[in-house]
Scaffold this motif. Structure first.
Motif, PDB file in Angstrom:
ATOM      1  N   ASP A 141       0.801  -1.217   0.000  1.00 19.08           N
ATOM      2  CA  ASP A 141       0.000   0.000   0.000  1.00 19.08           C
ATOM      3  C   ASP A 141       0.839   1.274   0.000  1.00 19.08           C
ATOM      4  O   ASP A 141       0.292   2.366   0.139  1.00 19.08           O
ATOM      5  CB  ASP A 141      -0.922   0.018   1.230  1.00 19.08           C
ATOM      6  CG  ASP A 141      -2.051  -0.987   1.130  1.00 19.08           C
ATOM      7  OD1 ASP A 141      -2.369  -1.393   0.005  1.00 19.08           O
ATOM      8  OD2 ASP A 141      -2.598  -1.376   2.172  1.00 19.08           O
ATOM      9  N   SER A 170      -3.823  -3.044  -9.196  1.00 12.08           N
ATOM     10  CA  SER A 170      -4.335  -2.490  -7.938  1.00 12.08           C
ATOM     11  C   SER A 170      -3.279  -2.094  -6.922  1.00 12.08           C
ATOM     12  O   SER A 170      -3.589  -1.346  -5.997  1.00 12.08           O
ATOM     13  CB  SER A 170      -5.276  -3.510  -7.284  1.00 12.08           C
ATOM     14  OG  SER A 170      -4.584  -4.724  -6.991  1.00 12.08           O
ATOM     15  N   ARG A 202      -7.861  -0.356 -10.140  1.00 10.57           N
ATOM     16  CA  ARG A 202      -8.288   0.249  -8.868  1.00 10.57           C
ATOM     17  C   ARG A 202      -8.307   1.778  -9.006  1.00 10.57           C
ATOM     18  O   ARG A 202      -7.315   2.385  -9.411  1.00 10.57           O
ATOM     19  CB  ARG A 202      -7.331  -0.168  -7.757  1.00 10.57           C
ATOM     20  CG  ARG A 202      -7.659   0.390  -6.391  1.00 10.57           C
ATOM     21  CD  ARG A 202      -6.655  -0.142  -5.383  1.00 10.57           C
ATOM     22  NE  ARG A 202      -6.850   0.441  -4.067  1.00 10.57           N
ATOM     23  CZ  ARG A 202      -6.061   0.180  -3.020  1.00 10.57           C
ATOM     24  NH1 ARG A 202      -5.044  -0.658  -3.151  1.00 10.57           N
ATOM     25  NH2 ARG A 202      -6.302   0.738  -1.856  1.00 10.57           N
ATOM     26  N   ASP A 203      -9.443   2.374  -8.634  1.00 10.79           N
ATOM     27  CA  ASP A 203      -9.599   3.820  -8.805  1.00 10.79           C
ATOM     28  C   ASP A 203      -9.791   4.544  -7.465  1.00 10.79           C
ATOM     29  O   ASP A 203     -10.218   5.694  -7.446  1.00 10.79           O
ATOM     30  CB  ASP A 203     -10.790   4.117  -9.721  1.00 10.79           C
ATOM     31  CG  ASP A 203     -10.700   5.506 -10.352  1.00 10.79           C
ATOM     32  OD1 ASP A 203      -9.568   5.976 -10.591  1.00 10.79           O
ATOM     33  OD2 ASP A 203     -11.757   6.115 -10.598  1.00 10.79           O
ATOM     34  N   GLU A 204      -9.476   3.875  -6.365  1.00  9.71           N
ATOM     35  CA  GLU A 204      -9.593   4.510  -5.055  1.00  9.71           C
ATOM     36  C   GLU A 204      -8.401   5.428  -4.810  1.00  9.71           C
ATOM     37  O   GLU A 204      -7.281   5.130  -5.245  1.00  9.71           O
ATOM     38  CB  GLU A 204      -9.665   3.449  -3.958  1.00  9.71           C
ATOM     39  CG  GLU A 204     -10.907   2.565  -4.058  1.00  9.71           C
ATOM     40  CD  GLU A 204     -10.874   1.440  -3.046  1.00  9.71           C
ATOM     41  OE1 GLU A 204     -10.042   1.492  -2.120  1.00  9.71           O
ATOM     42  OE2 GLU A 204     -11.680   0.504  -3.181  1.00  9.71           O
ATOM     43  N   PRO A 205      -8.626   6.533  -4.121  1.00  8.37           N
ATOM     44  CA  PRO A 205      -7.502   7.444  -3.824  1.00  8.37           C
ATOM     45  C   PRO A 205      -6.399   6.731  -3.045  1.00  8.37           C
ATOM     46  O   PRO A 205      -6.674   5.885  -2.182  1.00  8.37           O
ATOM     47  CB  PRO A 205      -8.161   8.531  -2.969  1.00  8.37           C
ATOM     48  CG  PRO A 205      -9.614   8.462  -3.289  1.00  8.37           C
ATOM     49  CD  PRO A 205      -9.905   7.024  -3.592  1.00  8.37           C
ATOM     50  N   THR A 212      -4.359   7.678  -8.981  1.00 10.49           N
ATOM     51  CA  THR A 212      -4.855   6.350  -8.629  1.00 10.49           C
ATOM     52  C   THR A 212      -4.194   5.348  -9.563  1.00 10.49           C
ATOM     53  O   THR A 212      -3.564   5.726 -10.560  1.00 10.49           O
ATOM     54  CB  THR A 212      -6.378   6.252  -8.798  1.00 10.49           C
ATOM     55  OG1 THR A 212      -6.695   6.380 -10.194  1.00 10.49           O
ATOM     56  CG2 THR A 212      -7.084   7.349  -8.002  1.00 10.49           C
ATOM     57  N   SER A 492      -5.151  -3.080   2.601  1.00 14.25           N
ATOM     58  CA  SER A 492      -6.404  -2.548   2.059  1.00 14.25           C
ATOM     59  C   SER A 492      -6.991  -3.462   0.989  1.00 14.25           C
ATOM     60  O   SER A 492      -8.206  -3.601   0.880  1.00 14.25           O
ATOM     61  CB  SER A 492      -6.186  -1.141   1.507  1.00 14.25           C
ATOM     62  OG  SER A 492      -5.241  -1.146   0.461  1.00 14.25           O
ATOM     63  N   ARG A 496     -10.786  -5.003   1.323  1.00 12.45           N
ATOM     64  CA  ARG A 496     -11.826  -4.854   0.304  1.00 12.45           C
ATOM     65  C   ARG A 496     -12.330  -6.213  -0.156  1.00 12.45           C
ATOM     66  O   ARG A 496     -13.524  -6.397  -0.394  1.00 12.45           O
ATOM     67  CB  ARG A 496     -11.292  -4.061  -0.900  1.00 12.45           C
ATOM     68  CG  ARG A 496     -11.004  -2.605  -0.606  1.00 12.45           C
ATOM     69  CD  ARG A 496     -10.823  -1.813  -1.903  1.00 12.45           C
ATOM     70  NE  ARG A 496      -9.916  -2.468  -2.821  1.00 12.45           N
ATOM     71  CZ  ARG A 496      -8.593  -2.386  -2.758  1.00 12.45           C
ATOM     72  NH1 ARG A 496      -8.021  -1.690  -1.806  1.00 12.45           N
ATOM     73  NH2 ARG A 496      -7.834  -2.992  -3.648  1.00 12.45           N
ATOM     74  N   ASP A 528     -12.414   7.098   4.657  1.00 12.56           N
ATOM     75  CA  ASP A 528     -12.274   6.898   3.213  1.00 12.56           C
ATOM     76  C   ASP A 528     -12.111   5.422   2.858  1.00 12.56           C
ATOM     77  O   ASP A 528     -11.603   5.064   1.814  1.00 12.56           O
ATOM     78  CB  ASP A 528     -11.112   7.730   2.640  1.00 12.56           C
ATOM     79  CG  ASP A 528      -9.771   7.371   3.255  1.00 12.56           C
ATOM     80  OD1 ASP A 528      -9.740   6.472   4.109  1.00 12.56           O
ATOM     81  OD2 ASP A 528      -8.767   8.013   2.884  1.00 12.56           O
ATOM     82  N   ASN A 529     -12.555   4.552   3.817  1.00 17.52           N
ATOM     83  CA  ASN A 529     -12.643   3.109   3.558  1.00 17.52           C
ATOM     84  C   ASN A 529     -11.289   2.452   3.400  1.00 17.52           C
ATOM     85  O   ASN A 529     -11.147   1.406   2.789  1.00 17.52           O
ATOM     86  CB  ASN A 529     -13.493   2.820   2.321  1.00 17.52           C
ATOM     87  CG  ASN A 529     -14.055   1.406   2.347  1.00 17.52           C
ATOM     88  OD1 ASN A 529     -14.381   0.903   3.415  1.00 17.52           O
ATOM     89  ND2 ASN A 529     -14.147   0.781   1.195  1.00 17.52           N
ATOM     90  N   ASN A 530     -10.244   3.071   3.930  1.00 11.00           N
ATOM     91  CA  ASN A 530      -8.966   2.392   4.037  1.00 11.00           C
ATOM     92  C   ASN A 530      -8.866   1.789   5.431  1.00 11.00           C
ATOM     93  O   ASN A 530      -9.745   1.963   6.268  1.00 11.00           O
ATOM     94  CB  ASN A 530      -7.814   3.363   3.787  1.00 11.00           C
ATOM     95  CG  ASN A 530      -7.676   3.681   2.318  1.00 11.00           C
ATOM     96  OD1 ASN A 530      -7.706   2.791   1.476  1.00 11.00           O
ATOM     97  ND2 ASN A 530      -7.561   4.952   1.991  1.00 11.00           N
TER      98      ASN A 530
END
Length: 577
Positions: A141, A170, A202-205, A212, A492, A496, A528-530
């Motif tokens: 990550d 990703s 993967r398009d998450e910040p 990304t 992360s 997910r 932010d879902n991390n």
């Protein structure tokens, strides 16, 4: 063509998931299959790598565009081989991708050494060399760590071909490296290898970054039109166990990289020009290797059954390998704990290599000081494992006709004195007389022989070991339908993946949080879902959350029931009227 082998390509089949994370319809009941049935399903999934459909939603391995890109990348490698001064080919990845980067870079440097040529290959693995032998997923990550690692390896170089591998498009670690390459086009030519279309990247910040993974992949795609960068991303189909990219993703990575580098070597040193036809022929040889491997389905199933019985009886499995095949054993063993939650307190799956770190020849040298799990020589097996070996344990010898058979026999006899559960995967050509194997029959070895050429031996070994470790853990109850439910939620990506598994059953990730909060565990989620990891999780949260959701039982009730039933589906059937 079987409908179920194609339906993953339909736009309405698990539409929110990238190909590498979809569940494979071919294996939806693999948790209830016999050992032979498990191997048959794995065979069908591996065959998907080479399917040649036209008019589908995804480009495939044999598509003209993919083959042409492989040819162009091979030509770039050829240029470096012919003029290696201040030049480098860097292979990089995380987890299995990083281990294969190490393995392939080492093998092709060895080929150069035998020709008295300049060594041009280097590798990077997220987490450093300890990640070759154990799970080090948090560094995946860290894009800055990836960039700094690349800078260090390439210091002073004026021309670098960088090949970053991320099966799911990703890994932030690889994204950081690719972004750095794009910022320095005067030195770096970036290549991205993965198995999702660009729009599924993967398009998450990424914390601390303005990009990304998807934005990086899109920039590469644009530059690829001018051959300033290259994108190799054929779809090879969903994994047999959802998201377990160590399997098909790893096999396809090995095939693609070896096809490219072999073509470059042939052009540079054997005056065989790189051409699409040659690339295609080489890939067909790997396809044949897969087919030949699964001709031994019953032999592989016997290994799966033996290893599964060991796990069910709280025993262990050890790979004892010689030569390059030994690292494939080390790699497969290292992947069992994060994939199946094999447990830290008692490491049930271990690999050993004949010469230890001398044969491994990794950049950082011996790592034995890090603990018993990093003691990898046969001598370490003799001292640490052999004294406590029993018939509950399984030992698998991995060797070829090139290895010292007397040495193999001697070690096999020592193992045989402790356990009757000893087996072997042996590769040889048809020209080798069967008389060489008479000695093995004297101590009752269950031997699986596979014939082919050396490069195919390696892929075949990987397929067999993946089947044994996956099949054994299925028999142990570590899989629900075709989902890995005991994966360790350590970064992360895996968070997910765990959340998606629960969402398949009409819920959200807060059930995981409820459990970890109630039990004062160490996994937390920010807005932010991390995730932030402050220490190792004490339990496998996914099975508990899943059964609780499906049954309405309390988490403590579920925990008690799962202690009594190894197979998750069995526990569910008892709890659901």
């Amino acid at each position: 063509m079987n409908f179920f082998s194609l339906c993953f390509q339909s736009s309405d089949y698990e539409p929110s998931l990238p190909v590498t994370e979809k569940s494979n319809p071919l294996t939806r009941d693999i948790d209830r299959a016999s050992p032979s049935g498990i191997v048959g399903m794995l065979e069908a999934c591996d065959a998907q790598m080479f399917q040649r459909e036209t008019g589908t939603n995804y480009q495939r391995l044999f598509d003209d565009q993919v083959v042409t890109t492989l040819t162009e990348v091979a030509k770039r490698v050829e240029l470096i081989l012919k003029d290696p001064q201040d030049s480098l080919v860097v292979l990089s990845g995380c987890g299995t991708s990083g281990r294969l980067a190490f393995f392939i870079a080492s093998r092709f440097n060895e080929a150069l050494k035998q020709l008295n040529r300049t060594l041009v290959y280097s590798y990077i693995i997220a987490g450093g060399d300890r990640a070759l032998l154990s799970s080090q997923e948090a560094p995946e990550d860290d894009p800055e760590l990836g960039m700094l690692s690349l800078q260090k390896v390439c210091e002073g170089k004026k021309r670098v071909l960088f090949i970053g591998v991320s099966c799911g498009l990703s890994a932030p670690f690889v994204a950081g490296q690719l972004d750095f390459c794009l910022q320095h086009p005067e030195v770096y030519t970036p290549v991205l290898l993965g198995f999702n279309p660009t729009h599924q990247a993967r398009d998450e910040p990424i914390p601390g970054c303005t990009f990304t993974f998807r934005s990086v992949a899109q920039r590469l795609q644009e530059l690829a039109q001018r051959r300033k960068a290259f994108l190799i991303n054929p779809a090879v189909g969903p994994e047999a166990i959802s998201g377990s990219s160590r399997m098909k993703g790893g096999s396809a990575t090995k095939i693609v990289l070896e096809v490219v580098l072999s073509a470059a070597h042939a052009a540079a040193f054997s005056h065989t020009p790189v051409a699409n036809d040659g690339i295609l022929q080489h890939m067909r040889e790997y396809e044949r290797a897969v087919e030949m491997t699964y001709q031994h389905r019953e032999g592989i199933a016997a290994l799966v059954e033996a290893a599964g019985r060991s796990l069910q009886n709280e025993g262990g499995v050890c790979y004892l390998g010689w030569g390059p095949m030994a690292f494939l054993g080390l790699m497969d063993a290292s992947e069992c704990n994060p994939t199946f939650g094999a447990g830290e307190r008692k490491k049930r799956w271990r690999g050993f290599i004949r010469g230890g770190y001398k044969d491994l020849n990794n950049n950082e040298g011996p790592l034995s000081s890090l603990g018993p799990d990093f003691c990898i020589a046969h001598e370490d097996f003799l001292h640490q494992v052999l004294p406590s070996l029993t018939d509950r344990d399984t030992v698998l010898l991995i060797y070829t006709q090139s290895d010292d058979l007397h040495e193999v026999v001697n070690l096999g006899r020592k193992v045989r004195e402790k356990t009757s559960n000893i087996h072997a995967v042996h590769h040889r050509t048809d020209s080798v007389e069967a008389l060489q194997q008479v000695t093995f029959l004297s101590f009752g070895l269950n031997k699986l022989c596979i014939f082919d050429t050396f490069w195919q031996w390696e892929l075949s070994t990987k397929l067999v070991l993946n089947a044994v470790s996956t099949g054994a853990h299925i028999l142990k109850g570590k899989i629900y339908r075709n989902h890995m439910i005991d994966l360790q939620v350590t970064n992360s990506k895996l968070y997910r993946r765990a959340a998606r598994l629960l969402q398949v059953h009409k819920t959200v990730a807060h059930m995981i949080l409820e459990y970890t909060y109630i039990n004062q565990d160490t996994l937390t989620i920010n807005r932010d879902n991390n995730w932030d990891k402050h220490g190792p999780c004490s339990v496998q949260v996914v099975p508990l959350a899943l059964v609780s959701l499906l049954t309405g039982c309390s988490l403590k009730q579920v925990e008690s029931r799962l202690e009594q039933r190894q197979i998750l589906r069995d526990a569910l059937e008892e709890l659901i009227p």
